[in-house]
Design a protein around this motif. Structure first.
Motif, short mmCIF file in Angstrom:
data_model
loop_
_atom_site.label_atom_id
_atom_site.label_comp_id
_atom_site.label_asym_id
_atom_site.label_seq_id
_atom_site.Cartn_x
_atom_site.Cartn_y
_atom_site.Cartn_z
N HIS A 64 0.90 -1.15 0.00
CA HIS A 64 0.00 0.00 0.00
C HIS A 64 0.93 1.19 0.00
N THR A 65 1.01 1.91 -1.12
CA THR A 65 2.14 2.81 -1.33
C THR A 65 1.87 4.27 -0.96
N MET A 66 1.82 5.12 -1.97
CA MET A 66 1.58 6.56 -1.74
C MET A 66 0.44 6.98 -2.65
N HIS A 67 -0.18 8.10 -2.33
CA HIS A 67 -1.28 8.59 -3.14
C HIS A 67 -0.76 8.95 -4.53
N ARG A 69 1.10 7.03 -6.54
CA ARG A 69 2.37 6.43 -6.97
C ARG A 69 2.32 4.91 -7.07
N ALA A 72 3.81 3.64 -10.39
CA ALA A 72 5.27 3.78 -10.45
C ALA A 72 5.92 2.64 -9.68
N THR A 73 5.40 2.36 -8.50
CA THR A 73 5.97 1.31 -7.66
C THR A 73 5.79 -0.06 -8.33
#
Ligand SMILES: Cc1ncc(C[n+]2csc(CCOP(=O)(O)OP(=O)(O)O)c2C)c(N)n1
Ligand code: SF4
Ligand SMILES: [Mg+2]
Lengths: 288, 576
Positions: A64-67, A69, A72-73
């Motif tokens: 669960h990354t970034m808003h 992104r 990209a991940t």
């Protein structure tokens, strides 16, 4: 053999009862089992939003990354280990607002992964502001007088950006949703599936009823050819995006296949490594 | 004579760079120790650029000399910039086609000023573009080197363009050589002390080599001065080693891609400068929170905003130390020589995997772009330590449905699994989480997790956390990054005049080696912190860790120019 039990987590989603995202979660888990993918071979990467929480409800290698992104991940994950089945998911704000840049570039880059957007035309997690797909005129907490802006069209955006697989589904039709996710996962390249996934709490305009009444099923439409790009653009115009089914599919090289020879053949995800003398000489030769 | 400084300047596009490359290749092969810096001066019309090469017959050098012995001017700007920086009995060669001798009023009186027809001689060989080869011929003749080695390198360089081009360039070289011979011009020759094989490369190139040798196999970057070279070089060579390099659409993507690749188990990095560091801050926080290794090179340049993109500054220290919201563990390593830049990559990737957190390489523009002679790469210094990886066998024994990826352990570092490993599945989220990685707001867990993450790095060391030289009883000079060369020579000059001076160069900036520095500071009478920024960022950090604030003096420079040893000597005299 992978089973549904493998993919289930003992965690109750914190979604509102009736939220469209439940169907997407169930569909992804069932498709993974149908395709007999072991849980440890799936990487599931999500963004931030109500929808972004989805990866935490699946037992796999999940992040669960970034808003904005997530894509990209997810591309980094797939490039590092092509043996993984990579799914990326998030909301309309996540993918078409703050993360739109990555959406366009991931589409043209054609890394082999499946991108599922739970498009509820609203910002759910932040409690009901307008999103880039909210229709013009729609009243939300941040557009009390009606949305003054024209919405973005994710399907045309995907077409224009070179996405090699584009489909649209609806949480109210799990069977077709599953079928499209399955096709997307089997597609070699960037597969984009936009899912109308109603927010029952903050979007009182684009509801299950609305979609049921207005959606046309492309998969049953005679004469429609999803390999024809011009036809795809037209279909989006004609239907005002109110359709489900496979819009466009093209076979083309993935990024890994287009990179210089040798790329990605020794990513050292697990091994250790030390330069041998020949490789060392090669490495330093231009600096002596 | 033990050393010599040669400067050649002209407009960009006049082949200054080629002169530097050919000259340094020959001199490096001969065994000289070199330091070269290319200066781009955006202040002057016409895009002036010059290459300043310091040649030492013996000892290693880490900074340009303050005065030039030989100046070659293709343009007026070269004269204007260097007229106050000429050594005694220097030689100045200028091209009257582009430089007006009427403006020579304040050149040093003992300088030998010679009108040299660079352009004319090049034209005689077929093209004025070859005036740089004429210049190389003159340098070769003046310094009494054998022309053979120069010709070999020139042949090599132009062989791809065909025999005709090679011959023309050799002829231009010979014309330059003959010109100084006929005039009977020469300087005292330098003889190298050793002939050991060396590398001559920039910090950017050293970090590229270091990354490959360290087992890094994924890099994503977005072009930015002065870090672009890292992306360009890695894109060229990474495929040979089986890795992947991607030019991303922005720094938000490049850093997130690196995190993704690292999650999958690959050693992954990105490289950027100034504005890129600002854009990466949220992702740095994610790497810290989800305990995923990440290596970021910051080749610091003049800020804020677009700042001075081609000029030196060390003003991102606070951004690297404190950037991102909330609090995370991080490690900051600062190379001060090209050799350190190379080996620090191995250290950075090992620490990133051992401590599962972001690691910054705090480089700077001068370190990134200047070139130094350096010992040949020693691959034994790159043993990969992949940290607490769990084996497939151990996972089979445990048979956990969800792996405790964030387990509390004695040293606060949790065993790590990577995708593909059976019974290793887990969730990684930037939301506060429990041992399996799933979200929880429980205050007891929160406190434990914060302490685990923040304190796990307390044991970090890179061996020589502070590089200490000399006995600093009178003066201790502290710095980080490429200012090392200037500080080192200032110390030597202090010592030569009987002052007990020493230096403490910080190689590990975070976690801060406080105890060691406190001891050094307490033993010195005077402490000067030298750094290229306005507010004295390093000095301020030191003050957080060291008791004796009154002793600490800031020597800062933020006009885009570099520290010279004399700046430090002058400052110290003013203090007394
Ligand atoms: C950089 C950043 N800005 C703002 C936020 C706050 N935020 C969290 S989710 C979200 C929008 C969510 O909308 P969407 O992506 O459509 O997901 P949904 O909740 O509707 O599923 C915002 C603005 C954030 N987490 N990070
Ligand atoms: S707020 Fe809307 S999007 Fe979020 S969980 Fe509830 S119904 Fe779903
Ligand atoms: Mg939404």
């Amino acid at each position: 053999m992978a089973t549904l039990k493998d993919y289930r987590m003992d965690i109750k989603p914190n979604w509102c009862p009736g939220c469209g995202d439940f169907s997407v979660l169930a569909a992804i888990q069932k498709v993974a089992v149908n395709l007999n993918i072991e849980a440890e071979d799936m990487a599931f990467i999500s963004g931030i939003g109500c929808s972004g929480r989805i990866s935490g409800y699946v037992n796999a290698y999940t992040m669960h990354t970034m808003h904005g992104r997530a894509l990209a991940t997810a591309q980094g994950v797939k490039l590092a280990n092509p043996d993984l089945h990579v799914i990326c998911a998030g909301g309309d704000g996540d993918g078409f607002g703050i993360g739109l840049n990555h959406f366009a570039h991931a589409a043209r880059r054609n890394v082999d992964l499946t991108y599922i957007v739970m498009d509820n035309q609203i910002y759910g997690l932040t409690k009901g502001q307008m999103s880039p797909t909210s229709p013009q005129g729609m009243e939300t907490k941040s557009s009390p007088g009606g949305n003054p802006e024209q919405p973005i069209n994710p399907l045309q955006m995907a077409l224009a950006s070179g996405s090699s697989f584009i489909a649209q589904a609806f949480s109210g039709d799990v069977k077709q949703l599953m079928s499209l996710i399955e096709q997307g996962m089997q597609h070699k390249g960037f597969a984009f599936i936009n899912v109308f996934s109603p927010c029952v709490t903050f979007n009182k305009v684009l509801t299950y009823e609305y979609f049921k009444k207005n959606l046309v099923n492309l998969d049953e439409k005679e004469g429609y050819d999803p390999s024809n790009r011009a036809m795809a653009f037209n279909m989006v115009e004609e239907t005002g995006s109110m359709f489900t089914g496979l819009l466009y599919k093209q076979e083309r090289k993935t990024l890994t296949e287009s990179l210089p020879k040798g790329s990605g053949t020794n990513m050292l995800t697990r091994d250790t490594f030390i330069l041998d003398d020949i490789m060392k000489e090669k490495l330093i030769s231009r600096y002596v | 004579m033990e050393e010599l400084t040669i400067v050649i300047g002209g407009e960009q596009g006049e082949g200054i760079e080629s002169v530097g490359e050919i000259l340094t290749k020959v001199l490096s092969q001969k065994g000289f120790n070199l330091y070269g810096f290319r200066n781009f001066s955006s202040r002057i019309k016409g895009g002036h650029s010059d290459f300043n090469l310091r040649v030492s017959s013996g000892r290693e050098i880490y900074v340009n000399a303050e005065r030039a012995n030989l100046l070659i001017a293709f343009d007026q700007a070269t004269i204007d910039l260097y007229k106050d920086q000429m050594a005694a009995n220097s030689i100045i060669l200028y091209d009257s086609k582009s430089v007006n001798p009427n403006n020579f009023a304040d050149l040093p009186e003992d300088a030998l000023i010679i009108e040299a027809p660079f352009q004319q001689l090049a034209l005689e060989c077929g093209n004025s573009i070859m005036k740089n080869m004429v210049a190389i011929g003159m340098i070769c003749g003046l310094n009494q080197h054998s022309p053979m080695e120069f010709k070999d390198v020139i042949k090599d360089r132009f062989s791809k363009k065909g025999i005709k081009i090679v011959e023309m360039n050799i002829e231009a070289f010979e014309k330059g050589h003959d010109f100084v011979k006929e005039k009977g011009l020469y300087s005292i020759p330098l003889v190298p002390v050793t002939d050991s094989r060396k590398m001559f490369l920039s910090g950017n190139e050293a970090m590229v080599i270091g990354a490959v040798a360290a087992g890094c196999r994924f890099m994503a970057g977005y072009p930015i001065t002065p870090a672009s070279e890292i992306l360009e070089n890695l894109i060229k060579i990474m495929p040979e080693y089986g890795g992947i390099v991607v030019q991303a659409e922005d720094e938000l993507c490049s850093v997130a891609m690196a995190i993704g690749a690292s999650f999958a188990g690959t050693r992954a990095m990105t490289a950027t400068s100034g504005p890129g560091v600002s854009l990466m801050q949220e992702a740095v926080g994610l790497s810290g929170a989800v305990e995923i290794p990440l290596v970021i090179i910051d080749t610091q340049r003049g800020g804020p905003s677009s700042g001075l993109a081609t000029k030196m500054e060390q003003s991102d220290l606070t951004a690297m130390l404190g950037g991102t919201h909330g609090e995370i563990p991080r490690i900051i390593i600062s190379p001060s020589t090209i050799q350190e830049a190379m080996y620090d990559m191995g250290t950075a990737f090992n620490l990133a995997e051992q401590y599962q957190c972001p690691v910054f390489i705090a480089a700077d523009l001068v370190l990134a772009t200047s070139k130094q002679s350096t010992e040949i790469l020693d691959t034994r210094k790159f043993e990969m330590d992949r940290g607490k990886r769990v084996t497939d066998e151990d996972l089979l024994l445990q048979e956990a449905k969800v792996f405790d990826r964030f387990a509390f352990t004695e040293d606060y570092i949790s065993p790590r699994t990577i995708p593909g490993q059976k019974y290793g599945t887990h969730h990684a989220t930037g939301i506060e989480h429990g041992e399996t990685g799933h979200p929880t707001e429980d205050p007891i867990n929160r406190k434990k997790m914060m302490i685990k993450r923040m304190e796990k790095i307390n044991s970090v060391t890179i061996g020589e956390d502070i590089k200490v030289e000399g006995v600093a009883e009178d003066i201790l000079i502290i710095g980080f990054g490429s200012t090392y060369g200037a500080i080192k020579e200032a110390c030597e000059q202090f010592q030569a005049s009987g002052i007990k001076a020493g230096l403490a160069h910080l190689r590990l900036l975070h976690p801060f080696p406080a105890k060691q520095l406190e001891r050094l500071v307490s033993m010195a009478r005077q402490v000067i912190v030298v750094e290229n920024n306005y507010s004295g960022q390093l000095a301020n950090v030191i003050k957080q860790h060291v008791q004796d604030h009154a002793k600490i003096q800031k020597l800062t420079k933020f006009d885009g120019t570099l520290f010279k040893p004399s700046d430090i000597l002058t400052f110290s005299k003013e203090l007394v």
